[in-house]
Design a protein around this motif. Sequence first.
Motif, mmCIF file in Angstrom:
data_model
loop_
_atom_site.group_PDB
_atom_site.id
_atom_site.type_symbol
_atom_site.label_atom_id
_atom_site.label_comp_id
_atom_site.label_asym_id
_atom_site.label_seq_id
_atom_site.Cartn_x
_atom_site.Cartn_y
_atom_site.Cartn_z
ATOM 1 N N HIS A 127 29.460 46.817 48.023
ATOM 2 C CA HIS A 127 30.855 46.989 48.458
ATOM 3 C C HIS A 127 31.716 45.833 47.946
ATOM 4 O O HIS A 127 32.852 46.042 47.484
ATOM 5 C CB HIS A 127 30.909 47.060 49.991
ATOM 6 C CG HIS A 127 32.232 46.653 50.567
ATOM 7 N ND1 HIS A 127 33.307 47.519 50.676
ATOM 8 C CD2 HIS A 127 32.662 45.465 51.071
ATOM 9 C CE1 HIS A 127 34.331 46.879 51.209
ATOM 10 N NE2 HIS A 127 33.966 45.636 51.468
ATOM 11 N N GLY A 128 31.192 44.611 48.011
ATOM 12 C CA GLY A 128 31.937 43.462 47.501
ATOM 13 C C GLY A 128 32.177 43.562 46.010
ATOM 14 O O GLY A 128 33.275 43.249 45.522
ATOM 15 N N TYR A 129 31.196 44.029 45.272
ATOM 16 C CA TYR A 129 31.363 44.154 43.822
ATOM 17 C C TYR A 129 32.303 45.308 43.458
ATOM 18 O O TYR A 129 33.013 45.238 42.446
ATOM 19 C CB TYR A 129 30.005 44.342 43.147
ATOM 20 C CG TYR A 129 29.162 43.086 43.135
ATOM 21 C CD1 TYR A 129 29.754 41.830 42.990
ATOM 22 C CD2 TYR A 129 27.777 43.142 43.262
ATOM 23 C CE1 TYR A 129 28.992 40.679 42.973
ATOM 24 C CE2 TYR A 129 27.004 41.985 43.247
ATOM 25 C CZ TYR A 129 27.618 40.754 43.106
ATOM 26 O OH TYR A 129 26.862 39.615 43.094
ATOM 27 N N ILE A 130 32.307 46.374 44.269
ATOM 28 C CA ILE A 130 33.277 47.456 44.029
ATOM 29 C C ILE A 130 34.695 46.919 44.177
ATOM 30 O O ILE A 130 35.591 47.234 43.381
ATOM 31 C CB ILE A 130 33.042 48.627 45.008
ATOM 32 C CG1 ILE A 130 31.688 49.278 44.753
ATOM 33 C CG2 ILE A 130 34.146 49.677 44.877
ATOM 34 C CD1 ILE A 130 31.320 50.334 45.781
ATOM 35 N N THR A 131 34.908 46.097 45.203
ATOM 36 C CA THR A 131 36.218 45.474 45.397
ATOM 37 C C THR A 131 36.616 44.668 44.169
ATOM 38 O O THR A 131 37.760 44.741 43.697
ATOM 39 C CB THR A 131 36.186 44.555 46.640
ATOM 40 O OG1 THR A 131 35.826 45.323 47.784
ATOM 41 C CG2 THR A 131 37.538 43.904 46.866
ATOM 42 N N VAL A 132 35.665 43.926 43.624
ATOM 43 C CA VAL A 132 35.948 43.076 42.462
ATOM 44 C C VAL A 132 36.306 43.914 41.242
ATOM 45 O O VAL A 132 37.312 43.649 40.562
ATOM 46 C CB VAL A 132 34.740 42.170 42.162
ATOM 47 C CG1 VAL A 132 34.925 41.450 40.826
ATOM 48 C CG2 VAL A 132 34.541 41.162 43.279
ATOM 49 N N VAL A 133 35.513 44.943 40.933
ATOM 50 C CA VAL A 133 35.763 45.703 39.701
ATOM 51 C C VAL A 133 37.056 46.510 39.800
ATOM 52 O O VAL A 133 37.714 46.748 38.780
ATOM 53 C CB VAL A 133 34.568 46.617 39.345
ATOM 54 C CG1 VAL A 133 33.331 45.794 39.081
ATOM 55 C CG2 VAL A 133 34.298 47.659 40.420
ATOM 56 N N CYS A 134 37.442 46.915 41.009
ATOM 57 C CA CYS A 134 38.743 47.592 41.161
ATOM 58 C C CYS A 134 39.882 46.634 40.840
ATOM 59 O O CYS A 134 40.860 47.004 40.173
ATOM 60 C CB CYS A 134 38.892 48.139 42.574
ATOM 61 S SG CYS A 134 37.917 49.607 42.921
#
Length: 398
Positions: A195-202
């Motif tokens: 979830h944290g990495y999804i936030t970053v790539v968005c």
Amino acid sequence: MWPRFLSSSYPMERHYFLVPKFALSLIGFYPEQKLTWALRAWSFFNFFILTYGCYAEAAYGIQQIPNNIALALDALCPVASSILSLLKMLAIWWYREEFKWLIQRIRKLTEQQQSERKLGSKRHCYTLATRLTTLLLFCGFCTSTSYSVRHLLDNILRHSHGKDWVYETPFKMIFPDPLLRLPLYPLIYALVHWHGYITVVCFVGADGFFLGFCLYLTVLLHALRDDVCELLAVDSIQLVPTPLEETRIVRKMERLVDRHNEVADLTERLSGVMVEITLGHFVTSSLIIGSSVVDMLLFSGVGIIVYVVYTCAVFTEILLYCLGGTYVMEACSDLARSAFSSHWYGHSVRVQKMTLLLITRAQRVLIIKIPFFSPSLETLTSILRFTGSLIALAKSVI
């Protein structure tokens, strides 16, 4: 030593949206990806993870406000970024076809600029876009990873002192109790970490789009400037162009005016697809930085490092927006100055009128129109001042 893709010797065309393409392709949201059923399923999975993460973080933070303000802020600070990432994800999906058209059209226009001077400007802007978005990706990756590292270090210290392991997630979230127990706990931990990495790539995808479009439009404006100056240059031997030469200049000037009109239209269309993303980002950025600084005052040890990295990541995002907008505005002003400094007065009245029209339009600089403001370095100064006011207020309360 630079990685090869960050160097100016890297193939120029491969620089084009290199980092945003990599980031958004990881979660299935890059506009040029072919929409297969597998890609749709993967995209929905990532959308669900991010959406539930926003709810769980917000619920945890609100629940902790009456009990422990430090824990509440520890959850509410990253949830602001998560909600903003969800907004960016939805906007990229909603305007998917428009983004795809802009990417392909601007790629085609920039590929046509092949003179030596144009290639120099093109290489500079392409490499700068890749380097800055890579910096944002690195800061975001470090921020997300630091939350997991902090949690692991805290539990290792607890275990070394004979205390029990705390079954919590890296980001403070609410989950049903059975999910925070073995054997499901490692799976939930991994999903929250993702979830944290999804936030970053968005963030990297949306912010990289904004910066990339601005720098690629700057390439087109610089190419237009060079073509205008070259066309209007008067040979010192032949100070007065012949009628045949003047007719050729008029036709070329008409095409240059059409190119300028197209760049203005592309900027307008870019404003239409980026308005929600940019407005949401600037509205929340000061609050995120301010709350991060407050968390630095409340936490100690690894917690301070986490929020220092977090603040650097958010500041990098704001810098990308403001730098991109400034590049476009300065390119417009440079076009107007260069056209006025050329030998436009040595041509026929018709060419003079067309040149003055181009100068007048270029003086009305192209901006990415966002309600209430436009991204620029002046806007960055205002945000930092407002953030300073929030920090001073927080210090007086604490």
